[in-house]
Design an enzyme around this catalytic site. Structure first.
Site, short mmCIF file in Angstrom:
data_model
loop_
_atom_site.label_atom_id
_atom_site.label_comp_id
_atom_site.label_asym_id
_atom_site.label_seq_id
_atom_site.Cartn_x
_atom_site.Cartn_y
_atom_site.Cartn_z
N TRP A 1 -8.66 1.24 -1.47
CA TRP A 1 -7.58 1.41 -0.50
C TRP A 1 -8.15 1.40 0.91
O TRP A 1 -9.16 2.06 1.20
CB TRP A 1 -6.83 2.71 -0.77
N ARG B 1 0.22 10.98 -5.73
CA ARG B 1 1.07 11.02 -4.52
C ARG B 1 2.37 11.78 -4.82
O ARG B 1 3.43 11.43 -4.34
CB ARG B 1 1.38 9.60 -4.03
N LYS C 1 11.07 -4.27 1.61
CA LYS C 1 9.66 -3.89 1.45
C LYS C 1 9.56 -3.10 0.15
O LYS C 1 10.07 -1.99 0.05
CB LYS C 1 9.18 -3.06 2.63
N TRP C 2 8.90 -3.69 -0.84
CA TRP C 2 8.82 -3.14 -2.20
C TRP C 2 7.46 -2.46 -2.35
O TRP C 2 6.45 -3.12 -2.49
CB TRP C 2 8.98 -4.27 -3.20
N ASP C 3 7.47 -1.15 -2.34
CA ASP C 3 6.21 -0.40 -2.39
C ASP C 3 5.91 0.07 -3.81
O ASP C 3 6.80 0.11 -4.67
CB ASP C 3 6.29 0.80 -1.44
N CYS D 1 4.39 -4.48 -1.44
CA CYS D 1 3.47 -3.50 -0.86
C CYS D 1 3.08 -2.53 -1.96
O CYS D 1 3.94 -2.07 -2.71
CB CYS D 1 4.14 -2.76 0.30
N ASP E 1 -2.88 -1.07 4.13
CA ASP E 1 -2.40 0.03 4.97
C ASP E 1 -3.30 0.23 6.19
O ASP E 1 -2.89 0.87 7.16
CB ASP E 1 -2.37 1.34 4.17
#
Length: 735
Positions: free
Chosen positions: A200, A445, A478-480, A528, A550
């Site tokens: 990441w 998360r 925006k598909w996270d 995303c 990110d």
């Protein structure tokens, strides 16, 4: 672009203007691999490439001493383990009697124009049958009656083949334990492997190493293609660089667990395998049932790594990405996340919209925090409807309409594959997450992964998203996806099908995309996954662009976008100008450098435009005007890497228009150097006989001079700032 079959030698030859691919039916009926590389003249027989001599410690496929064949000594097309080959297999099947020995032999083949669509899976495609030819070879295991169809598509215009495999069970059924999408045996091991690895915020760094005897490769067992290892592997000759030399490369069109493996044996034969990772895969096939592997794209070039990238870029830009946005410039967006986080109101969003419109921005995207009881990342995921009318008194539809009235398009953030335990969805359906009964379900998360292997879960999320999208004028999603999969178990499947879940999960993701695209064909989807954790060809089939990382720090983005360019076209890379100090690195870079990096991608802003100074607003207006003038060149031009930021203090790249009359160079200096010598930047891809102006006449030179001698990067002449993190864009135009 023919595919030839020579009956007497039982040889297949697939070729176009650039490459040849040769296979032969071996004496034992299995398929042998003879050659892949630069185009050869077609002829009847290449049988001399099959080695049949006796050697110590070999086992053989026949008792006949005149026809002794050891699979350990020959290059194979789709090899198995357990007879006379001891290398890594392309497939492994467990039969009903518990054995894993297979004998798939040639039965028939078909050759046809064009290319078939893969059911339920992303794949490259053709728009006219004349663009490609396809060969399908059917192999049969005589004892079990199982069938295997090896599929090969060779393209007219690219040094590339698309490969996949279908397996159909016989009358007794079977269990698939390994199904690679391709296997390629190369006759030597004189290669350097090239991979895109990281983590990441430092995704797709370029890593290289020499091949040695044994195993090496890249993989993911995280439920996604991952930030750690992209589903790509290249083998370059030691003397191959950016512009010349042989390169073989594979890119897997898949978004789940994957393995790209190189096996170098004791004879220095190199076997390259790519497909679903077998350690997290097991698939029960009932009698007559069919399993389709993902597709892999195999590339060969003798024009170096840039030649490899050019093939991937053009193929993926025009024949993997699809829909109305494939051939359109994507809008310049402002995303509110770094401005407000979840703590926004309609008033704040509209203030941002007003400012953005005055600067030339074309779309506002509302990020996380608009749904359910979402005030932080502990709550609300899964409840895809507005409940906080203090934030959004007129809901999403009302906000979208007000943004539209200001002359902007409106986009919205979703994370549809996830759920918080503090949500109505989880309270009503606690069994809808991936989990193993009696085991702790690890949060990541503060959220859990929904069980997309279950149709009812996918249906629920589709209905929720369709209701929101159908109620408002929304142009962009925006598909996270902000965590990897742990405890991959499902209450909906019996014990003997739990090994199917990772693959069934990603099939569920693909099916949700497909349904939403069919319902809302004009919406632009951006993938995303905590930035670039699912930047892969499978996603590009559904979402034409991906949030590259990110990490929006300009210096880091030079490296990240450089590595990403090995496979993926610029039009797929989301790249934004963000605030400083940068949220990820803390680094302070100039507005000019931030934009000079972001221009070489899908350009936008992720900063508080309402807080910038008047002079910064003027600079942003100039950046946006420049982007609108030149984005078609960036989107469609041929890309060349010029300086490697992983090896040097500078990075540079170049985009050249199709007619070679215009080009754009991005040059990036990491640290200022003092009292340096001459620095010439050599360009690529220009017309050697064409006269070009550099930056409006600072230099006027013919293309051969710009490519062979280069541009002298004088700081005074080109206005390169005398500071760390300086940059410049050079505009090259025919005069």
């Amino acid at each position: 672009m023919p595919i030839c079959y020579h009956e007497n030698s039982r040889t297949f030859h697939l070729y176009n203007d650039d490459v040849s691919y040769l296979m032969q039916v071996l004496p034992n009926g299995q398929m042998g691999q003879l050659y892949f590389g630069r185009k050869l003249r077609d002829r009847e027989d290449f049988s001399y490439l099959v080695r049949t001599e006796e050697r110590a410690m070999n086992s053989y496929t026949s008792e006949d001493r005149e026809r002794r064949l050891s699979l350990q000594q020959v290059r194979q097309e789709y090899p198995s383990y357990g007879t006379s080959d001891f290398r890594s297999p392309a497939f492994e099947i467990e039969w009903q009697d518990g054995s894993r020995v297979s004998d798939f032999c040639y039965a028939s083949h078909v050759i046809f124009k064009g290319k078939r669509k893969l059911e339920g899976l992303p794949a490259v495609y053709v728009e006219a049958d004349g663009e490609a030819d396809t060969l399908e070879i059917t192999l049969v295991d005589r004892r079990e009656g199982a069938r295997m169809i090896l599929s090969y598509t060779i393209f007219r215009d690219y040094g590339a083949l698309a490969r996949s495999v279908r397996i159909q069970a016989g009358g007794r059924g079977c269990r698939l334990e390994r199904v690679m999408s391709l296997s390629l045996d190369l006759p030597d091991a004189d290669f350097v492997s090239v991979q895109l690895s990281g983590a990441w915020a430092r995704e797709r760094y370029v890593k290289e190493r020499r091949l040695e005897e044994g195993l090496q490769g890249v993989y993911s067992m995280r439920g996604a293609s991952s930030s750690e290892h992209n589903p790509f592997l290249a083998l370059r000759r030691p003397n191959a660089g950016e512009r010349s030399g042989e390169v073989y490369a594979v890119s897997l069109i898949y978004s789940g667990n994957h393995l790209e493996l190189v096996d170098v044996d004791h004879n220095h034969v190199t076997r390259l395998l790519a497909g679903i990772h077998p350690d997290t895969f097991s698939w029960k096939l009932e009698p007559g049932a069919v399993f389709q592997s993902p597709e892999a794209v195999l590339v060969y070039t003798d024009r170096g790594l840039n030649g490899m990238s050019g093939i991937f870029h053009e193929l993926y830009r025009t024949r993997l990405r699809r829909g109305i946005w494939r051939d359109r410039a994507c809008p310049i967006i402002i995303n509110n996340w770094e401005t407000t986080g979840c703590e926004f109101t309609e008033e704040k969003i509209l203030e941002l919209a007003d400012t953005a419109k005055s600067l030339g921005v074309e779309m506002l995207v509302l990020d996380d925090g608009w749904f359910g009881d979402r005030e932080n990342d502990w709550t609300g995921l899964g409840d895809w409807y507005v409940t906080n009318f203090q934030k959004l008194p007129h809901g999403i539809a009302g906000l979208a309409e007000k943004v539209k009235e200001r002359g902007l398009r409106f986009g919205l953030w979703f994370e549809p594959e996830m759920v918080n335990k503090d949500s109505r969805l989880y309270r009503e359906h606690p069994d809808w997450i991936l989990q193993v009964e009696g085991r702790f379900a690890s949060p990541g998360r503060n959220q859990h992964v929904l069980d997309f292997s279950r149709q009812e879960v996918v249906d629920y999320i589709y209905d929720a998203m369709e209701k929101v999208l159908g109620s408002a004028d929304i142009s962009y999603i925006k598909w996270d996806m902000n965590r990897y999969i742990t405890e991959c178990g499902s209450a909906a499947y019996p014990a003997d099908r739990q090994g199917e879940l990772f693959h069934r999960y990603i099939l569920g993701v693909y099916s949700l995309y497909e349904r939403l695209i069919a319902r809302f064909p004009e919406i632009l989807f951006e993938s995303c996954s905590s930035g670039g954790s699912r930047f892969d060809p499978g996603m590009l089939y559904y979402a034409g662009q991906t949030w590259t990382s990110d990490n929006t720090d300009a210096v880091e983005r030079v490296r990240i976008q450089y590595g990403t360019s090995y496979v993926y076209p610029l039009c797929s890379m989301g790249a934004h100008v963000s605030d400083v100090p940068n949220q990820q690195s803390g680094r302070i870079t100039s507005m000019a450098t931030r934009s000079n990096v972001a221009h070489f991608g899908v350009f936008g802003y992720q900063m508080n435009l309402t807080a910038v100074t008047d002079s910064e607003k003027e600079e942003i207006r100039r950046q946006i005007a420049w982007e609108k003038e030149h984005r078609d060149l960036i989107r469609c031009g041929r890309f060349y890497r010029l300086r490697d930021p992983f090896r040097e203090n500078t990075g540079a790249w170049l985009v050249v228009s199709g007619d070679r009359r215009e080009a754009m160079v991005g040059y990036y200096q990491i640290y200022r150097e003092v009292n340096t010598g001459w620095d010439f930047l050599k360009l690529e891809g220009l017309d050697p006989d064409m006269l070009y102006s550099v930056n409006g006449g600072v230099q006027v030179s013919y293309g051969d001079e710009l490519m062979n001698l280069g541009i002298l990067l004088d700081q005074e002449r080109f206005g390169i700032a005398k500071e760390d993190y300086a940059s410049i864009i050079l505009h090259i135009k025919a005069v």
